[in-house]
Design an enzyme around this catalytic site. Structure first.
Site, PDB file in Angstrom:
ATOM      1  N   ASP A   9       0.862  -1.173   0.000  1.00 14.08           N
ATOM      2  CA  ASP A   9       0.000   0.000   0.000  1.00 14.08           C
ATOM      3  C   ASP A   9       0.903   1.228   0.000  1.00 14.08           C
ATOM      4  OD1 ASP A   9      -2.413   1.538   0.374  1.00 14.08           O
ATOM      5  OD2 ASP A   9      -3.243  -0.219   1.404  1.00 14.08           O
TER       6      ASP A   9
ATOM      7  N   ASP B  32      -3.024   4.573  -2.380  1.00 14.18           N
ATOM      8  CA  ASP B  32      -4.088   5.180  -1.579  1.00 14.18           C
ATOM      9  C   ASP B  32      -4.497   6.545  -2.142  1.00 14.18           C
ATOM     10  OD1 ASP B  32      -5.505   4.750   1.019  1.00 14.18           O
ATOM     11  OD2 ASP B  32      -4.566   6.652   1.543  1.00 14.18           O
TER      12      ASP B  32
ATOM     13  N   GLU C 172      -6.322   3.745  -5.983  1.00 13.82           N
ATOM     14  CA  GLU C 172      -7.624   3.902  -5.339  1.00 13.82           C
ATOM     15  C   GLU C 172      -8.171   5.271  -5.737  1.00 13.82           C
ATOM     16  OE1 GLU C 172      -9.749   4.118  -0.948  1.00 13.82           O
ATOM     17  OE2 GLU C 172      -7.938   5.210  -1.412  1.00 13.82           O
TER      18      GLU C 172
ATOM     19  N   HIS D 129     -11.246  -3.082   3.197  1.00 14.42           N
ATOM     20  CA  HIS D 129     -11.205  -2.724   4.620  1.00 14.42           C
ATOM     21  C   HIS D 129     -12.002  -1.450   4.947  1.00 14.42           C
ATOM     22  CE1 HIS D 129      -8.338  -0.250   2.603  1.00 14.42           C
ATOM     23  NE2 HIS D 129      -8.198   0.506   3.670  1.00 14.42           N
ATOM     24  N   ASP D 130     -12.515  -0.768   3.934  1.00 15.16           N
ATOM     25  CA  ASP D 130     -13.314   0.450   4.168  1.00 15.16           C
ATOM     26  C   ASP D 130     -14.808   0.192   3.969  1.00 15.16           C
ATOM     27  OD1 ASP D 130     -10.995   1.998   4.506  1.00 15.16           O
ATOM     28  OD2 ASP D 130     -10.907   2.534   2.374  1.00 15.16           O
TER      29      ASP D 130
HETATM   30  O1  TEU Z   1      -9.548   5.461   1.754  1.00 19.37           O
HETATM   31  C1  TEU Z   1     -10.005   6.638   1.166  1.00 19.37           C
HETATM   32  C2  TEU Z   1     -11.343   7.014   1.488  1.00 19.37           C
HETATM   33  O2  TEU Z   1     -11.775   8.002   0.925  1.00 19.37           O
HETATM   34  C3  TEU Z   1     -12.172   6.230   2.467  1.00 19.37           C
HETATM   35  O3  TEU Z   1     -11.556   6.028   3.666  1.00 19.37           O
HETATM   36  C4  TEU Z   1     -13.381   6.994   2.699  1.00 19.37           C
HETATM   37  O4  TEU Z   1     -13.044   8.130   3.407  1.00 19.37           O
HETATM   38  C5  TEU Z   1     -14.454   6.309   3.476  1.00 19.37           C
HETATM   39  O5  TEU Z   1     -14.403   4.946   3.428  1.00 19.37           O
HETATM   40  C6  TEU Z   1     -15.778   6.750   2.918  1.00 19.37           C
HETATM   41  O6  TEU Z   1     -16.552   7.275   3.914  1.00 19.37           O
HETATM   42  C7  TEU Z   1      -8.194   5.264   1.876  1.00 19.37           C
HETATM   43  C8  TEU Z   1      -7.948   4.033   2.712  1.00 19.37           C
HETATM   44  O7  TEU Z   1      -8.438   2.911   2.048  1.00 19.37           O
HETATM   45  C9  TEU Z   1      -8.546   4.250   4.069  1.00 19.37           C
HETATM   46  O8  TEU Z   1      -8.479   3.121   4.876  1.00 19.37           O
HETATM   47  C10 TEU Z   1      -7.821   5.413   4.706  1.00 19.37           C
HETATM   48  O9  TEU Z   1      -8.418   5.740   5.925  1.00 19.37           O
HETATM   49  C11 TEU Z   1      -7.829   6.646   3.820  1.00 19.37           C
HETATM   50  O10 TEU Z   1      -7.515   6.362   2.460  1.00 19.37           O
HETATM   51  C12 TEU Z   1      -6.787   7.626   4.293  1.00 19.37           C
HETATM   52  O11 TEU Z   1      -5.507   7.122   4.043  1.00 19.37           O
END
Ligand code: TEU
Ligand code: CA
Length: 551
Positions: free
Chosen positions: A103, A205, A247, A321-322
């Site tokens: 990542d 990311d 992403e 994971h989100d």
């Molecule tokens: O995620 C980006 C992101 O926009 C999501 O976290 C989003 O804010 C949320 O799921 C929607 O409400 C990436 C990573 O995958 C995440 O885990 C990190 O927290 C984020 O970037 C910051 O690095």
């Protein structure tokens, strides 16, 4: 139909498995997953058939956002292990035909990164311009209305110099200033340092943020975004045979062709999220979801299949994971957990693109059953809880939203066995284990011929065997049908027919003539069928694929 324009790459027929290290496997009983734990599960992953692991961040970090806040890009977080452990993971994975992609979190660092510590110390710091600083507005307020993904203003006033710094995520994740060439050089140097250790690529990311123009409130798709990616490509992985996936929550089919176009020299592919966000509320976003609408979901997925059929490349995923657990979001956990999980896998894995499996998805893990805010760990959920309650939302309403779409849903420990703590740890897990582990666990899944796990294993193997799954042209059918997803993939004389019922009822489908084919059943979650009749009865969550010869 052939696809002569596309030269095969090593990863085209591969499936990627995402490991969220904190929740995967704990080797030393401190309640936190670690590299040694991942190494101990490589045989399990090899048996599943995956060929690439996307490792969520394992770098040194104060863990405000579980490692997406990096304080040292060339060190491993002590709770995950050492650089020697990492090298061993790469080598042990490679010996099993598995590559590791890391990542790459370079939109922001941790506020504990030495660059930021120096930058905030004085406006004259040599690192000041590594971050994004602005003077307060006349009344002392933030410079503009940009907001953080985790709630509130994206600007925090730093008392030391009385200027605001930008953070599009938590205040402990200051945004790097990509307009500064020294920042870009440092990042490329770091990327090459990891590539030299033998990794197979990067997941990048929020990479659509790096061209931001804050004074115009432009965050995604800024004017220099693609210039930076081309520069990065040239300075780092361009000369190496690796895989890169960006992403990009903002991606459209048009921008995806810029990112992943074959001649563009940018990325291998991007994650697009249209199929996720179209299920969200216009005002409250994911904290208040709308009823599931299959017609919409199909229209988004089909649009992307068509748009990237001649150039570019799709990524395919239900979860990460989100996001909530796939089977909880799109399937039927209460009535048909096994059938619906297999159906979802079938539909996704037979599309054109690269499938991603998020840890635990392959055994049908479900959303966290949390009912109290104290059970949540995620910085986003905790921030939003405070803000939404201040704004008048009831605690019950918030918990309902969080239990549907909160990020901790997918972060409960991987369920390995029916033993204590699901075999994840001998200590106290950092986040509660889902109690359904006695029924849903990997140990049981691998030994059961009919398990979800074995269904994934078959799908992953099918992709390696049949080039029609990798390269075949996509065509959707029954677009307006509210319960059935139906498509074909065609390559030369081969045609793959995929049928899936997204409902808990038996559905009788009047089949289009072109789909009334017979051939061999590649996969099914009921009894295999090898012929599509004029009137097809699809049982609850039934899904199958038939490979036919046409001419
Ligand atoms: O995620 C980006 C992101 O926009 C999501 O976290 C989003 O804010 C949320 O799921 C929607 O409400 C990436 C990573 O995958 C995440 O885990 C990190 O927290 C984020 O970037 C910051 O690095
Ligand atoms: Ca541990």
């Amino acid at each position: 139909m052939t696809d002569a324009s596309l030269s095969p790459l090593w990863w085209h027929q591969s499936t990627i498995y995402q490991v969220y290290p904190r929740s995967f496997a704990d080797s030393n009983g401190d309640g936190v997953g670690d590299l040694e734990g991942i190494i101990s599960k490589l045989e399990y992953l090899k048996a599943l058939g995956i060929e690439i692991i996307w490792l969520s961040p394992i770098y040194a970090s104060p863990m405000d956002d579980n490692g997406y806040d990096i304080s040292d890009y060339s060190a491993i977080a002590p709770e995950f292990g050492t650089l020697a452990d990492f090298d061993r993971l790469v080598a042990d994975a490679k010996s099993r035909g598995i590559g590791i992609i890391m990542d790459l979190v370079v939109n922001h660092t941790s506020d504990e990164h030495p660059w930021f510590i120096d930058a905030r110390s004085s406006t004259d710091s040599a690192y000041r311009n590594y971050y994004i600083w602005r003077k307060p507005a006349e009344n002392g307020a933030p410079p503009n209305a940009l907001t953080s993904s985790f709630g509130g203003s994206a600007w925090t006033l730093d008392p030391i110099t009385n200027e605001y710094y930008l953070h599009l995520f938590s205040r402990r994740q200051p945004d790097l200033n990509w307009e500064n060439p020294s920042v870009r050089e440092e990042i490329y140097k770091m990327m090459n340092w990891w590539l030299d250790r033998g990794i197979a690529g990067f997941r990048m990311d929020v990479i659509d943020y790096i061209g931001k123009q804050v004074d115009q409130s432009i965050v995604t798709d800024g004017p220099h975004l693609h210039d930076y990616l081309k520069e990065m490509h040239q300075a780092t992985f361009g000369s190496r045979d690796v895989l890169t996936v960006g992403e990009t929550w903002s991606a459209t089919p048009g921008s995806a062709l810029l990112y992943s176009g074959r001649e563009r020299k940018e990325l291998s592919m991007v994650f697009q999220f249209e199929h996720v966000t179209q299920q969200w509320d216009e005002i409250y976003g994911k904290w208040r979801s709308r009823p599931f609408d299959l017609v919409k979901l199909k229209s988004v997925l089909s649009k992307w299949q068509y748009a990237l059929s001649d150039d570019g490349w799709n990524s395919l995923f239900w979860g990460n994971h989100d996001l909530p657990r796939a089977v909880s979001k799109y399937g039927d956990v209460k009535g048909f957990p096994v059938e619906s999980a297999k159906m979802l896998a079938t539909v996704l894995h037979l599309l054109r693109g690269t499938p991603f499996v998020y840890q635990g998805e392959e055994i049908g893990m479900t959303n966290a059953p949390f009912t109290k805010i104290e059970q949540y760990r995620d910085v986003e959920t905790l921030n939003m809880h405070r803000l939404h309650l201040e704004a008048g939302l009831s605690p019950e309403e918030f918990i309902k939203g969080a239990s549907e779409n909160g990020r901790d849903n997918a972060r409960t420990p991987m369920q390995w066995t029916s033993g204590a703590n699901a075999g994840f740890t001998t200590g106290i897990p950092w986040i509660e284990v889902n109690r359904n582990y006695t029924a849903i666990n990997a140990e049981r899944a691998v030994t059961d011929e009919q398990s979800i796990w074995n269904h994934y294993r078959k799908l992953i193997a099918l992709r390696k065997k049949h080039s029609v799954i990798v390269y075949g042209r996509y065509q959707s059918y029954l677009d307006q049908h509210p319960d059935v997803f139906s498509y074909t993939r065609s390559l030369n004389s081969e045609r793959l027919v995929v049928m899936a019922n997204f409902s808990a009822r038996t559905i009788c489908v009047d089949m289009p003539n072109e789909l009334q084919l017979s051939g061999s059943c590649l996969i099914s979650n009921y009894n295999p069928i090898d012929q599509v009749p004029a009137m097809l009865n699809l049982r609850p969550y039934e899904a199958f694929a038939i490979l036919a010869e046409t001419d």
